[in-house]
Write a protein that holds these residues in place. Structure first.
Motif, PDB file in Angstrom:
ATOM      1  N   VAL A   1       0.851  -1.179   0.000  1.00  0.00           N
ATOM      2  CA  VAL A   1       0.000   0.000   0.000  1.00  0.00           C
ATOM      3  C   VAL A   1       0.893   1.237   0.000  1.00  0.00           C
ATOM      4  CG1 VAL A   1      -1.780   1.238   1.277  1.00  0.00           C
ATOM      5  CG2 VAL A   1      -1.773  -1.248   1.251  1.00  0.00           C
ATOM      6  N   ALA A   2       0.568   2.191  -0.849  1.00  0.00           N
ATOM      7  CA  ALA A   2       1.351   3.431  -0.907  1.00  0.00           C
ATOM      8  C   ALA A   2       1.137   4.222   0.384  1.00  0.00           C
ATOM      9  CB  ALA A   2       0.931   4.253  -2.110  1.00  0.00           C
ATOM     10  N   THR A   3       2.231   4.707   0.963  1.00  0.00           N
ATOM     11  CA  THR A   3       2.144   5.438   2.226  1.00  0.00           C
ATOM     12  C   THR A   3       2.496   6.912   2.091  1.00  0.00           C
ATOM     13  OG1 THR A   3       4.416   4.792   2.725  1.00  0.00           O
ATOM     14  CG2 THR A   3       2.659   3.398   3.602  1.00  0.00           C
ATOM     15  N   ARG A   4       2.953   7.341   0.899  1.00  0.00           N
ATOM     16  CA  ARG A   4       3.274   8.756   0.694  1.00  0.00           C
ATOM     17  C   ARG A   4       3.081   9.113  -0.787  1.00  0.00           C
ATOM     18  NH1 ARG A   4       8.979   6.759   1.390  1.00  0.00           N
ATOM     19  NH2 ARG A   4       9.836   7.008  -0.680  1.00  0.00           N
ATOM     20  N   VAL A   5       3.121  10.393  -1.062  1.00  0.00           N
ATOM     21  CA  VAL A   5       2.903  10.916  -2.412  1.00  0.00           C
ATOM     22  C   VAL A   5       4.043  10.475  -3.331  1.00  0.00           C
ATOM     23  CG1 VAL A   5       2.650  13.032  -3.757  1.00  0.00           C
ATOM     24  CG2 VAL A   5       1.644  12.876  -1.483  1.00  0.00           C
ATOM     25  N   SER A   6       3.723  10.156  -4.562  1.00  0.00           N
ATOM     26  CA  SER A   6       4.663   9.759  -5.624  1.00  0.00           C
ATOM     27  C   SER A   6       5.424   8.475  -5.307  1.00  0.00           C
ATOM     28  CB  SER A   6       5.661  10.880  -5.932  1.00  0.00           C
ATOM     29  OG  SER A   6       4.979  11.974  -6.471  1.00  0.00           O
ATOM     30  N   GLU A   7       4.904   7.655  -4.438  1.00  0.00           N
ATOM     31  CA  GLU A   7       5.544   6.372  -4.149  1.00  0.00           C
ATOM     32  C   GLU A   7       5.151   5.328  -5.190  1.00  0.00           C
ATOM     33  OE1 GLU A   7       6.323   3.465  -0.343  1.00  0.00           O
ATOM     34  OE2 GLU A   7       4.584   4.751  -0.336  1.00  0.00           O
ATOM     35  N   ALA A   8       3.917   5.388  -5.657  1.00  0.00           N
ATOM     36  CA  ALA A   8       3.440   4.443  -6.672  1.00  0.00           C
ATOM     37  C   ALA A   8       2.477   5.166  -7.607  1.00  0.00           C
ATOM     38  CB  ALA A   8       2.737   3.266  -6.012  1.00  0.00           C
ATOM     39  N   TRP A   9       2.619   4.891  -8.896  1.00  0.00           N
ATOM     40  CA  TRP A   9       1.746   5.469  -9.893  1.00  0.00           C
ATOM     41  C   TRP A   9       1.055   4.352 -10.658  1.00  0.00           C
ATOM     42  CZ3 TRP A   9       5.481   9.499 -12.513  1.00  0.00           C
ATOM     43  CH2 TRP A   9       5.724  10.537 -11.621  1.00  0.00           C
ATOM     44  N   SER A  10      -0.102   4.657 -11.203  1.00  0.00           N
ATOM     45  CA  SER A  10      -0.796   3.699 -12.052  1.00  0.00           C
ATOM     46  C   SER A  10      -1.046   4.354 -13.411  1.00  0.00           C
ATOM     47  CB  SER A  10      -2.114   3.261 -11.421  1.00  0.00           C
ATOM     48  OG  SER A  10      -2.990   4.354 -11.294  1.00  0.00           O
ATOM     49  N   ILE A  11      -1.014   3.542 -14.468  1.00  0.00           N
ATOM     50  CA  ILE A  11      -1.252   4.062 -15.810  1.00  0.00           C
ATOM     51  C   ILE A  11      -2.441   3.319 -16.419  1.00  0.00           C
ATOM     52  CG2 ILE A  11       1.130   4.756 -16.182  1.00  0.00           C
ATOM     53  CD1 ILE A  11       1.514   2.294 -17.902  1.00  0.00           C
ATOM     54  N   ASP A  12      -3.136   4.007 -17.304  1.00  0.00           N
ATOM     55  CA  ASP A  12      -4.315   3.414 -17.928  1.00  0.00           C
ATOM     56  C   ASP A  12      -4.520   4.066 -19.287  1.00  0.00           C
ATOM     57  OD1 ASP A  12      -6.586   1.877 -18.263  1.00  0.00           O
ATOM     58  OD2 ASP A  12      -7.882   3.274 -17.198  1.00  0.00           O
ATOM     59  N   PHE A  13      -4.906   3.270 -20.272  1.00  0.00           N
ATOM     60  CA  PHE A  13      -5.262   3.797 -21.584  1.00  0.00           C
ATOM     61  C   PHE A  13      -6.770   4.004 -21.624  1.00  0.00           C
ATOM     62  CE2 PHE A  13      -1.218   1.776 -22.680  1.00  0.00           C
ATOM     63  CZ  PHE A  13      -0.636   2.788 -23.418  1.00  0.00           C
ATOM     64  N   VAL A  14      -7.179   5.181 -22.094  1.00  0.00           N
ATOM     65  CA  VAL A  14      -8.589   5.526 -22.181  1.00  0.00           C
ATOM     66  C   VAL A  14      -8.847   5.965 -23.616  1.00  0.00           C
ATOM     67  CG1 VAL A  14     -10.399   7.042 -21.291  1.00  0.00           C
ATOM     68  CG2 VAL A  14      -8.560   6.307 -19.794  1.00  0.00           C
ATOM     69  N   SER A  15      -9.956   5.536 -24.194  1.00  0.00           N
ATOM     70  CA  SER A  15     -10.302   5.990 -25.541  1.00  0.00           C
ATOM     71  C   SER A  15     -11.762   6.439 -25.557  1.00  0.00           C
ATOM     72  CB  SER A  15     -10.081   4.880 -26.566  1.00  0.00           C
ATOM     73  OG  SER A  15     -10.978   3.824 -26.347  1.00  0.00           O
ATOM     74  N   ASN A  16     -12.052   7.329 -26.465  1.00  0.00           N
ATOM     75  CA  ASN A  16     -13.395   7.878 -26.590  1.00  0.00           C
ATOM     76  C   ASN A  16     -13.627   8.210 -28.056  1.00  0.00           C
ATOM     77  OD1 ASN A  16     -15.876   8.842 -25.939  1.00  0.00           O
ATOM     78  ND2 ASN A  16     -15.169  10.514 -24.640  1.00  0.00           N
ATOM     79  N   SER A  17     -14.879   8.326 -28.450  1.00  0.00           N
ATOM     80  CA  SER A  17     -15.171   8.730 -29.827  1.00  0.00           C
ATOM     81  C   SER A  17     -15.976  10.024 -29.798  1.00  0.00           C
ATOM     82  CB  SER A  17     -15.938   7.637 -30.566  1.00  0.00           C
ATOM     83  OG  SER A  17     -17.150   7.367 -29.928  1.00  0.00           O
ATOM     84  N   LEU A  18     -15.659  10.898 -30.734  1.00  0.00           N
ATOM     85  CA  LEU A  18     -16.334  12.181 -30.833  1.00  0.00           C
ATOM     86  C   LEU A  18     -17.645  12.026 -31.597  1.00  0.00           C
ATOM     87  CD1 LEU A  18     -13.194  14.304 -31.743  1.00  0.00           C
ATOM     88  CD2 LEU A  18     -14.213  13.979 -29.490  1.00  0.00           C
ATOM     89  N   ALA A  19     -18.428  13.093 -31.644  1.00  0.00           N
ATOM     90  CA  ALA A  19     -19.725  13.055 -32.334  1.00  0.00           C
ATOM     91  C   ALA A  19     -19.563  12.803 -33.821  1.00  0.00           C
ATOM     92  CB  ALA A  19     -20.475  14.366 -32.101  1.00  0.00           C
ATOM     93  N   ASN A  20     -18.426  13.234 -34.412  1.00  0.00           N
ATOM     94  CA  ASN A  20     -18.220  13.030 -35.839  1.00  0.00           C
ATOM     95  C   ASN A  20     -17.596  11.665 -36.156  1.00  0.00           C
ATOM     96  OD1 ASN A  20     -15.618  13.375 -34.986  1.00  0.00           O
ATOM     97  ND2 ASN A  20     -15.197  15.189 -36.213  1.00  0.00           N
ATOM     98  N   GLY A  21     -17.402  10.823 -35.164  1.00  0.00           N
ATOM     99  CA  GLY A  21     -16.893   9.474 -35.386  1.00  0.00           C
ATOM    100  C   GLY A  21     -15.408   9.312 -35.161  1.00  0.00           C
ATOM    101  N   ARG A  22     -14.675  10.415 -35.009  1.00  0.00           N
ATOM    102  CA  ARG A  22     -13.230  10.327 -34.743  1.00  0.00           C
ATOM    103  C   ARG A  22     -12.983   9.804 -33.342  1.00  0.00           C
ATOM    104  NH1 ARG A  22      -9.293  15.255 -35.967  1.00  0.00           N
ATOM    105  NH2 ARG A  22      -7.706  13.803 -35.306  1.00  0.00           N
ATOM    106  N   ARG A  23     -11.922   9.022 -33.204  1.00  0.00           N
ATOM    107  CA  ARG A  23     -11.572   8.478 -31.890  1.00  0.00           C
ATOM    108  C   ARG A  23     -10.336   9.186 -31.359  1.00  0.00           C
ATOM    109  NH1 ARG A  23     -13.986   3.594 -30.579  1.00  0.00           N
ATOM    110  NH2 ARG A  23     -12.308   3.183 -29.116  1.00  0.00           N
ATOM    111  N   ASN A  24     -10.297   9.377 -30.069  1.00  0.00           N
ATOM    112  CA  ASN A  24      -9.089   9.911 -29.452  1.00  0.00           C
ATOM    113  C   ASN A  24      -8.669   8.956 -28.332  1.00  0.00           C
ATOM    114  OD1 ASN A  24     -11.117  10.540 -27.683  1.00  0.00           O
ATOM    115  ND2 ASN A  24     -10.450  12.603 -27.280  1.00  0.00           N
TER     116      ASN A  24
END
Length: 61
Positions: free
Chosen positions: A19-42
Motif C-alpha cells: 500500500v502506498a504510504t506517501r505521495v509519488s511512491e506508486a503510480w498507475s497508468i491506464d489507456f482511455v479511448s473515446n469517440s467524438l460526435a463526428n466518429g473520430r476516436r481519441n
C-alpha cells in the motif's frame, strides 16, 4: 457428449500488493479511448498517483 476433465493448475504463492504510504511512491497508468460526435476516436494515456488519486499526466494522441 463426453465430460471434459478439469485441468489442474499448479499451486502458486499469492503475493500481497504493498500500500502506498506517501505521495509519488506508486503510480498507475491506464489507456482511455473515446469517440467524438463526428466518429473520430481519441486515445489518452493517464498517469495517476495511487496515494492521492491525483492525475499526474494525460498524454493525448
Amino acid at each position: 457428449m463426453r465430460e471434459r476433465k478439469k485441468l489442474r493448475r499448479a499451486a502458486s504463492e499469492h503475493v500481497l500488493l504493498t500500500v502506498a504510504t506517501r505521495v509519488s511512491e506508486a503510480w498507475s497508468i491506464d489507456f482511455v479511448s473515446n469517440s467524438l460526435a463526428n466518429g473520430r476516436r481519441n486515445k489518452c494515456l493517464t498517469v495517476a498517483d495511487v496515494f492521492t488519486h491525483e492525475c499526474v499526466n494525460i498524454a493525448v494522441d
